[in-house]
Design an enzyme around this catalytic site. Structure first.
Site, PDB file in Angstrom:
ATOM      1  N   TRP B 321       0.959  -0.982   0.001  1.00  0.00           N
ATOM      2  CA  TRP B 321       0.117   0.056   0.027  1.00  0.00           C
ATOM      3  C   TRP B 321       0.766   1.459  -0.058  1.00  0.00           C
ATOM      4  O   TRP B 321       0.420   2.358  -0.422  1.00  0.00           O
ATOM      5  CB  TRP B 321      -0.889   0.057   1.332  1.00  0.00           C
ATOM      6  CG  TRP B 321      -1.752   1.289   1.302  1.00  0.00           C
ATOM      7  CD1 TRP B 321      -3.107   1.651   0.809  1.00  0.00           C
ATOM      8  CD2 TRP B 321      -1.422   2.581   2.039  1.00  0.00           C
ATOM      9  NE1 TRP B 321      -3.457   2.791   1.299  1.00  0.00           N
ATOM     10  CE2 TRP B 321      -2.410   3.208   1.875  1.00  0.00           C
ATOM     11  CE3 TRP B 321      -0.421   2.835   2.758  1.00  0.00           C
ATOM     12  CZ2 TRP B 321      -2.528   4.609   2.561  1.00  0.00           C
ATOM     13  CZ3 TRP B 321      -0.262   4.024   3.620  1.00  0.00           C
ATOM     14  CH2 TRP B 321      -1.438   4.982   3.346  1.00  0.00           C
ATOM     15  N   HIS B 322       2.175   1.203   0.789  1.00  0.00           N
ATOM     16  CA  HIS B 322       2.925   2.405   0.836  1.00  0.00           C
ATOM     17  C   HIS B 322       3.594   2.654  -0.555  1.00  0.00           C
ATOM     18  O   HIS B 322       3.808   3.739  -0.710  1.00  0.00           O
ATOM     19  CB  HIS B 322       4.027   2.226   1.931  1.00  0.00           C
ATOM     20  CG  HIS B 322       3.354   2.473   3.073  1.00  0.00           C
ATOM     21  ND1 HIS B 322       2.881   1.409   3.904  1.00  0.00           N
ATOM     22  CD2 HIS B 322       3.379   3.422   4.072  1.00  0.00           C
ATOM     23  CE1 HIS B 322       2.438   1.543   5.103  1.00  0.00           C
ATOM     24  NE2 HIS B 322       2.727   2.774   5.405  1.00  0.00           N
ATOM     25  N   GLY B 323       3.852   1.901  -1.148  1.00  0.00           N
ATOM     26  CA  GLY B 323       4.609   2.141  -2.426  1.00  0.00           C
ATOM     27  C   GLY B 323       4.730   0.814  -3.438  1.00  0.00           C
ATOM     28  O   GLY B 323       4.747  -0.184  -3.269  1.00  0.00           O
ATOM     29  N   PHE B 468       2.326   8.245  -1.193  1.00  0.00           N
ATOM     30  CA  PHE B 468       1.653   7.117  -0.895  1.00  0.00           C
ATOM     31  C   PHE B 468       0.292   7.271  -1.541  1.00  0.00           C
ATOM     32  O   PHE B 468      -0.525   6.428  -1.456  1.00  0.00           O
ATOM     33  CB  PHE B 468       1.774   6.563   0.253  1.00  0.00           C
ATOM     34  CG  PHE B 468       3.148   6.506   0.886  1.00  0.00           C
ATOM     35  CD1 PHE B 468       4.129   5.825  -0.207  1.00  0.00           C
ATOM     36  CD2 PHE B 468       3.733   6.592   2.000  1.00  0.00           C
ATOM     37  CE1 PHE B 468       5.492   5.868   0.179  1.00  0.00           C
ATOM     38  CE2 PHE B 468       4.879   6.402   2.415  1.00  0.00           C
ATOM     39  CZ  PHE B 468       5.743   6.209   1.683  1.00  0.00           C
TER      40      PHE B 468
END
Lengths: 346, 468
Positions: B321-323, B468
């Site tokens: 999800w972050h990257g 993000f």
């Protein structure tokens, strides 16, 4: 904004809370006043705040302001640290006719993209020279150089440059106004570096950027040849990384030459001497990159009708270098003398 | 538009003045326009995706309100998932998946040139898609009411204080606040709102941005920097990301409070956690609870047999999800591993409130902090080789010059950050300073002001979580 009346405290409590709030603000003002007094007390012992890209740029602008007041300069050198350290403007002036003013306006880590702005915005308007010597090395034409790009960004983003070209934003104007009033604001770039402040106060700050009155760096002149791991890392990973002569730097060099000619000055390009045995392998493709640089420089000189000078008897021995890029005293004397002879019909 | 920019310093007062002077019926239209202006300031084209997500979930929500048949409800939920996850997949992960597949094929000696898209990642896309998805899932589950007012719903998705970096608010909490006109704002709300904004900006500017150059220096010189520089860089990144993200949340909460809206606390002194489970209960709370409620529990949660698998899947996807990079996946996997190990030994390290002044908690807290810091190496590094070079440099005690300014700033800002967390420990609102005696409060105000003055200046540095 409407104030609530939902749960208004009793008037007495309200007044008490307000008084406490005012007292807190008064304490904050007192603490701020103490900080301001402390900053003013130590200000004379700190390095001046950096308002240009770096301290070297700042000092050179101040030096050139002084020269401009006296009528400018006859001969100006442009380039990166290789010129800063490699040419002695004092010796050049000594060899020239009395009264000739020579100034080294080179900036560390620059490439033609920055030199173009630097010369157009600062150097040429102030010094109005008759001759501009541009010293180059293979790192100058690398379109992918990281340290060159970083130096460019520092200069372009600097607050004083914004004022110089009349593009200061409202926040920058507020910043400057506050700097004029408050030492805390004025010194904040220094205060952010606690160890530097500590050294300044102890008087042990090393003066890495000591410049002569004519803008030259003398720090390397007394050194014997040495290749440090830091120099190698900087050159390989930041200066010559992804080496490519893609035309961006060459285009900037062409514009720079045009700008110099537009004020009626002569231009001389110099392919600066380097310690090839150690410097060449630092390129990603070794000799091929260095050959490509020299071919590009020759082609540029031909196309733009600029005189390109190459020092005699290359390669020069290690005894004349402090490191693979920078000359020491012996090399500086040799190069400066040759340069004077070249520019004076020798 | 960045909270720490001059533009926002003009934008916010204008919005506040209009908001509190116009008739109440104009509050939500004004906030919605302001939110779109705020978001469109990055790139007006991003608004199209925001509107698509808003329209889809508004219509799906309304349809779910009238649909009784299970199959139809599932199809409607599937439509919302398809659109929102499709937006994410296209704009955030498409190139990542194509490049990963190409790379995998190359490992087997097969050559493939997959198509890649030339797109820029819309700011905050992961935040608003998760927020609007949460609404639809909750409506589907019957946990929240259908919002019939399109204006209120659009504002729920786009509310500018939390639009681009959270907190990821739940509909049950935010929509009722937006649906009711805000009639008054008290002096205490104004005071605490302004304090939260100042505190957040201090954390961002004086802690995160001040340390950023030294973090960059350490990671960009991963192959050559000495071990002290690298270690300082790793710890500094831990402080940087905490100051950056929790600072953003504080500003968001402060701005929302000035508008009469309460946002959730997103960070609760995570670095004072004595174990990794506590860390995840106090770090980016709105995301960790989202992952728990909409991923971990549907996967089976704590049910016997699957708990470690569920933890790993949740954390791996949380990392992703972050990257869109494998380094984030490894970061998530590392935390999944930590959580699994801690779950096995939980009887030895119980989850509960933290008191770092208890000597027996100091060592577990330090161990947790260092485990988290190890994870940050993969989170911050641009490539695996960079991450391993950083770790190799530290592990082999590689010689190199020490940047004493970096060390001094790390110690100073780390100490200040620790002080802020200790002061706010176990406080519900993070504005405990406002109840201090006048003299202490005055000193705190001055420290905040001095920090902002000394470390502000130059161009505003974007918040890390915007990417993000």
């Amino acid at each position: 904004m409407k104030a609530t009346t939902d749960s208004d405290p009793a008037p007495a409590a309200n007044t008490k809370a307000r008084m406490a709030g005012l007292a807190a603000l008064a304490v904050a003002v007192i603490v701020f006043g103490i900080a301001e007094a402390a900053a003013r007390a130590i200000e004379p012992r700190l390095q001046p705040p950096v308002l240009w890209g770096d301290l070297e740029t700042q000092w050179k602008v101040a030096q050139m302001d002084g020269l401009a007041a006296g009528g400018g300069a006859d001969v100006v050198f442009l380039g990166s640290s290789i010129v800063n350290a490699g040419i002695d403007p004092a010796l050049f002036a000594e060899l020239s006719e009395p009264g000739t003013v020579v100034y080294d306006a080179a900036l560390n880590a620059t490439s033609p993209q920055l030199l173009e702005l630097w010369a157009t915005e600062i150097v040429l308007p102030r010094l109005q020279p008759d001759l501009v010597v541009i010293g180059l090395s293979s790192r100058s034409l690398n379109d992918h150089g990281i340290s060159q790009a970083e130096q460019y960004e520092r200069y372009v983003e600097s607050i004083e440059r914004a004022f110089e070209i009349g593009e200061a934003t409202i926040p920058q104007r507020i910043d400057r106004a506050m700097s004029n009033v408050s030492a805390v604001v004025r010194l904040r770039s220094e205060i952010r570096r606690p160890f530097a402040v500590f050294n300044d106060l102890r008087g042990t700050t090393r003066s890495l950027l000591a410049l002569t009155d004519q803008g030259a760096t003398t720090r390397l002149r007394g050194m014997e040849y040495h290749v440090s791991s830091a120099f190698r890392a900087q050159t390989v990973e930041l200066d010559l990384v992804d080496y490519q002569i893609g035309g961006v730097e060459l285009a900037a060099l062409a514009r720079l030459v045009d700008e110099i000619r537009s004020i009626g000055a002569r231009v001389l390009l110099v392919d600066m001497p380097v310690m090839e045995a150690d410097y060449t392998p630092m390129h990603p493709n070794g000799q091929a990159d260095l050959d490509a640089y020299r071919a590009a420089l020759r082609e540029f000189a031909d196309q733009n009708d600029v005189h390109l000078a190459t020092p005699p008897d290359l390669p020069w021995p290690a005894e004349q270098f402090a490191d693979p890029l920078h000359l020491n005293q012996s090399g500086v004397d040799r190069l400066t003398t040759w340069l004077w002879e070249t520019t004076n019909g020798g | 538009m960045l909270f720490n920019s001059f533009d926002f310093a003009i934008f916010l007062p204008v919005v506040l003045v209009l908001y509190w002077t116009l008739p109440r019926r104009f509050q939500n239209p004004l906030l919605l326009v302001a939110s779109y202006v705020f978001y469109g300031a990055w790139d007006w084209r991003f608004l199209g995706l925001l509107w698509l997500s808003t329209l889809t979930d508004y219509l799906v929500g309304r349809a779910l309100g009238t649909a009784a048949e299970t199959g139809r409800r599932r199809r409607l939920l599937g439509l919302s998932l398809f659109v929102n996850l499709g937006i994410l997949a296209s704009f955030k992960y498409f190139n990542f998946f194509v490049e990963s597949a190409t790379s995998l094929l190359e490992q087997f000696g097969l050559s493939a040139d997959g198509p890649t898209l030339r797109i820029i990642l819309p700011v905050g896309i992961s935040f608003y898609t998760f927020q609007t998805l949460a609404y639809t899932i909750d409506v589907y589950r019957g946990k929240t009411e259908v919002e019939h007012n399109p204006l209120t719903f659009a504002l729920y998705v786009a509310f500018f204080p939390q639009l681009v970096a959270g907190p990821i608010e739940r509909a049950q909490r935010l929509i009722p606040q937006l649906a009711e006109p805000r009639s008054r704002i008290g002096f205490d709300q104004v005071r605490s709102g302004l304090f939260l904004i100042a505190l957040g900006l201090f954390k961002k500017v004086a802690i995160a941005d001040a340390l950023a150059p030294y973090v960059d220096e350490a990671f960009s010189g991963a192959t050559t920097s000495g071990w002290i520089t690298l270690l300082v860089g790793v710890y500094a990144f831990g402080l940087q990301i905490y100051g950056d993200f929790s600072g953003y949340t504080d500003v968001a909460r402060g701005v929302a409070r000035l508008l009469g809206i309460e946002l959730m606390i997103n960070f609760n002194q995570p670095y004072l956690s004595r174990n990794i489970t506590n860390f995840w209960r106090t770090w980016h709370i709105s995301l960790s609870t989202w992952l728990r409620d909409y991923l971990y529990i549907p996967l089976g949660g704590n049910r016997k047999g699957n708990v470690y698998r569920n933890l790993m899947i949740t954390m791996l996807l949380g990392g992703l999800w972050h990257g869109a990079a494998w380094t984030f996946v490894v970061w998530g996997g590392l935390h999944g591993l930590y959580l699994s190990v801690h779950r096995r030994m939980r009887h030895k390290s119980p989850v509960g409130p933290v008191d770092p002044f208890r000597w027996r908690d100091v060592i577990p807290t330090l161990v947790t902090f260092n485990l988290v810091s190890l994870g940050w190496v993969f989170f911050r590094a641009e490539t695996f080789s960079q991450a391993f070079e950083v770790l190799r440099g530290i592990a082999t005690l590689r010689a190199g010059p020490v940047n004493w300014n970096a060390l001094g700033l790390l110690v100073g800002m780390g100490g200040l950050g620790l002080l802020i967390d200790l002061v706010q420990r176990n406080q519900a609102d993070h504005t405990i300073v406002l109840s201090w005696p006048a003299a202490a409060r005055g000193v705190a105000y001055a420290v905040l002001a001095l920090g902002l003055i000394i470390f502000a200046g130059g161009d505003a540095i974007p918040f890390i979580y915007f990417q993000f």
